[in-house]
Scaffold this active site. Structure first.
Site, PDB file in Angstrom:
ATOM      1  N   CYS A   1     -27.458  -5.615  12.045  1.00 48.22           N
ATOM      2  CA  CYS A   1     -28.844  -5.574  11.593  1.00 48.22           C
ATOM      3  C   CYS A   1     -29.697  -6.336  12.589  1.00 48.22           C
ATOM      4  CB  CYS A   1     -28.967  -6.188  10.202  1.00 48.22           C
ATOM      5  SG  CYS A   1     -30.500  -5.664   9.393  1.00 48.22           S
TER       6      CYS A   1
ATOM      7  N   CYS B   1     -35.588  -5.743   9.243  1.00 51.64           N
ATOM      8  CA  CYS B   1     -34.331  -5.109   9.641  1.00 51.64           C
ATOM      9  C   CYS B   1     -34.550  -4.025  10.695  1.00 51.64           C
ATOM     10  CB  CYS B   1     -33.633  -4.524   8.420  1.00 51.64           C
ATOM     11  SG  CYS B   1     -33.326  -5.770   7.158  1.00 51.64           S
TER      12      CYS B   1
ATOM     13  N   LYS C   1     -28.368   0.415  -0.576  1.00 45.73           N
ATOM     14  CA  LYS C   1     -28.754  -0.998  -0.578  1.00 45.73           C
ATOM     15  C   LYS C   1     -30.128  -1.122  -1.218  1.00 45.73           C
ATOM     16  CE  LYS C   1     -29.504  -4.890   2.512  1.00 45.73           C
ATOM     17  NZ  LYS C   1     -29.441  -5.364   3.897  1.00 45.73           N
TER      18      LYS C   1
ATOM     19  N   ARG D   1     -39.184  -5.738   2.027  1.00 45.41           N
ATOM     20  CA  ARG D   1     -38.293  -4.711   2.565  1.00 45.41           C
ATOM     21  C   ARG D   1     -38.378  -3.395   1.784  1.00 45.41           C
ATOM     22  NH1 ARG D   1     -35.840  -8.144   6.098  1.00 45.41           N
ATOM     23  NH2 ARG D   1     -34.410  -9.774   5.418  1.00 45.41           N
TER      24      ARG D   1
ATOM     25  N   GLU E   1     -28.504   9.224  -0.684  1.00 48.34           N
ATOM     26  CA  GLU E   1     -28.251   8.338   0.465  1.00 48.34           C
ATOM     27  C   GLU E   1     -26.776   8.401   0.885  1.00 48.34           C
ATOM     28  OE1 GLU E   1     -29.819   6.633   2.575  1.00 48.34           O
ATOM     29  OE2 GLU E   1     -31.754   6.010   1.812  1.00 48.34           O
TER      30      GLU E   1
ATOM     31  N   LYS F   1     -24.881  -2.074  -2.923  1.00 45.97           N
ATOM     32  CA  LYS F   1     -25.257  -3.485  -2.841  1.00 45.97           C
ATOM     33  C   LYS F   1     -26.607  -3.702  -3.509  1.00 45.97           C
ATOM     34  CE  LYS F   1     -26.511  -6.790   0.639  1.00 45.97           C
ATOM     35  NZ  LYS F   1     -26.938  -6.984   1.979  1.00 45.97           N
TER      36      LYS F   1
ATOM     37  N   SER G   1     -25.135 -12.781  -2.452  1.00 48.63           N
ATOM     38  CA  SER G   1     -25.361 -14.231  -2.481  1.00 48.63           C
ATOM     39  C   SER G   1     -25.967 -14.733  -3.798  1.00 48.63           C
ATOM     40  CB  SER G   1     -26.252 -14.629  -1.309  1.00 48.63           C
ATOM     41  OG  SER G   1     -27.487 -13.945  -1.355  1.00 48.63           O
TER      42      SER G   1
ATOM     43  N   TYR H   1     -18.263 -13.678  -1.733  1.00 50.93           N
ATOM     44  CA  TYR H   1     -18.186 -15.057  -1.254  1.00 50.93           C
ATOM     45  C   TYR H   1     -17.120 -15.830  -2.023  1.00 50.93           C
ATOM     46  CZ  TYR H   1     -22.484 -13.586   0.917  1.00 50.93           C
ATOM     47  OH  TYR H   1     -23.394 -12.881   1.670  1.00 50.93           O
TER      48      TYR H   1
HETATM   49  C1  PBG Z   1     -29.178  -8.128   6.441  1.00 52.18           C
HETATM   50  C2  PBG Z   1     -28.382  -8.369   5.230  1.00 52.18           C
HETATM   51  C3  PBG Z   1     -28.779  -8.953   4.022  1.00 52.18           C
HETATM   52  C4  PBG Z   1     -27.625  -9.084   3.259  1.00 52.18           C
HETATM   53  C5  PBG Z   1     -26.581  -8.546   3.988  1.00 52.18           C
HETATM   54  N1  PBG Z   1     -27.069  -8.092   5.186  1.00 52.18           N
HETATM   55  C6  PBG Z   1     -30.090  -9.470   3.589  1.00 52.18           C
HETATM   56  C7  PBG Z   1     -31.202  -8.563   3.312  1.00 52.18           C
HETATM   57  O1  PBG Z   1     -31.130  -7.348   3.415  1.00 52.18           O
HETATM   58  O2  PBG Z   1     -32.257  -9.117   3.038  1.00 52.18           O
HETATM   59  C8  PBG Z   1     -27.552  -9.720   1.904  1.00 52.18           C
HETATM   60  C9  PBG Z   1     -26.246 -10.337   1.571  1.00 52.18           C
HETATM   61  C10 PBG Z   1     -26.271 -11.240   0.419  1.00 52.18           C
HETATM   62  O3  PBG Z   1     -27.284 -11.491  -0.259  1.00 52.18           O
HETATM   63  O4  PBG Z   1     -25.187 -11.783   0.130  1.00 52.18           O
HETATM   64  N2  PBG Z   1     -29.882  -6.959   6.494  1.00 52.18           N
END
Ligand code: PBG
Length: 327
Positions: A120, A130, A195, A217, A233, A248, A274, A313
């Site tokens: 990315c 991104c 995503k 985003r 997608e 995701k 996260s 994680y």
């Molecule tokens: C980067 C990316 C992100 C995550 C993975 N790759 C952040 C986003 O898109 O803002 C998020 C991973 C997570 O929250 O654990 N494009």
């Protein structure tokens, strides 16, 4: 058959019966551990909102990768945290860049583990988007050129799998073409196909220092309301040559995982992101929940929904728990 002839509790009576009829089982093979890498030596800087996770220099990164591999975790996903940001993300495809050095360090010491690299621009550009910003807008077609350049650089350094997370249109096809042209037709693509534009990425953005400097985003990540669009997608990415389709975040999107599992015939990865991790850790720190059990229940639910692999994680904690269960 109805009660009292049928009694569901009969098969729940003993642990051996419960084992016999267990439908979903979690295994270490399902887990992929995401890790954050920085330049330098002897760095292990805690990420505040993600207890147990750190900014790691390569020396410390390798120690954790070794531990992961010894716990039977088959792969890690690397994220580079760059302090050299510019408008063209040049530090991302520097042959001596953070991720390039991390790949080399892992391949030198734990060559068997699969090294997946997130691809990315957001950690490497000044504005934190991104894609490339042109006249205040994210320019799709120049972005995918750059993204495939980064992907090729990672493949050349020895990455085992490429995972584009930018959500630009056509990037999977472009990456596939560039990799194939350079002799990397055997390197698979795990596409972050589905995503969503999610607040669950908050702690990651703090960890990766990748919060967008303007706007949000929403013009490239998906609207959380949409399920049909997820199928679209995924279908596009399959046509472009993706090998694994990712959904995701995971927890608020189990319906999407379930639907894709039934509609597409590629392996599905789910990213337990996260914010999902931070909520459990916060609950654990407050003493309000049994985090270990909750982690296992959550991972199981993601697998039951249809995920073939889970980026989490909690991979090390979960692998340890699975090891204990099998004793
Ligand atoms: C980067 C990316 C992100 C995550 C993975 N790759 C952040 C986003 O898109 O803002 C998020 C991973 C997570 O929250 O654990 N494009």
């Amino acid at each position: 058959m109805l009660f009292p002839d049928f009694r569901a509790r009969r098969m729940r009576e003993t642990s051996v019966f419960r084992r016999m009829i267990r439908e979903t089982k979690l295994s270490c093979d399902d887990l992929i551990l995401p890790l954050f890498v920085v330049k330098g030596k002897n760095i292990k800087k805690p990420i505040e909102s993600m207890p147990g996770h750190y900014h790691l220099s390569c020396d410390n990164l390798v120690k954790i990768v070794k531990q992961a591999y010894s716990l039977n975790i088959p792969g890690v996903m690397l994220f580079g945290i760059s302090d050299k940001k510019d408008s063209l993300a040049t530090s991302a495809y520097d042959p001596n860049g953070i991720i390039q050095n991390a790949i080399k360090a892992i391949k030198d010491s734990v060559p068997e583990i699969a090294v997946l690299t997130d691809v990315c621009l957001c950690q490497y550009t000044v504005n934190g988007h991104c894609g490339i910003v042109y006249n205040g807008k994210i320019d799709n077609d120049t972005s995918i050129e750059l993204i495939s350049k980064i992907a090729l650089s990672y493949a050349k350094t020895g990455a085992d799998m490429i995972a584009p997370s930018d959500m630009m249109d056509g990037r999977v096809g472009e990456i596939r073409e560039v990799l194939d042209k350079d002799g990397f037709s055997n390197v698979p693509i795990m596409s972050y196909s589905v995503k969503y534009c999610s607040a669950f990425y908050g702690p990651f953005r703090e960890a990766a220092n990748s919060t967008p400097k303007f706007g949000d985003r929403k013009t490239y990540q998906m609207d959380p309301s949409n399920q049909l669009e997820a199928v679209r997608e995924a279908t596009l990415d399959i046509a472009e040559g993706a090998d694994i389709i990712m959904v995701k975040p995971a927890l608020s999107y189990l319906d999407v995982i379930y639907r894709l599992k039934n509609e597409i015939d590629l392996p599905i990865a789910a990213y337990n992101v996260s914010g999902e991790y931070a909520m459990i850790k916060a609950g654990e720190l407050m003493g309000w929940i049994d985090a270990k059990q909750i982690i296992m229940e959550i991972l199981l639910s993601i697998k039951r929904a249809g995920a073939d692999m889970i980026l989490t994680y909690s991979a090390i904690e979960a692998a340890k728990e699975l090891e204990n269960q099998s004793l």
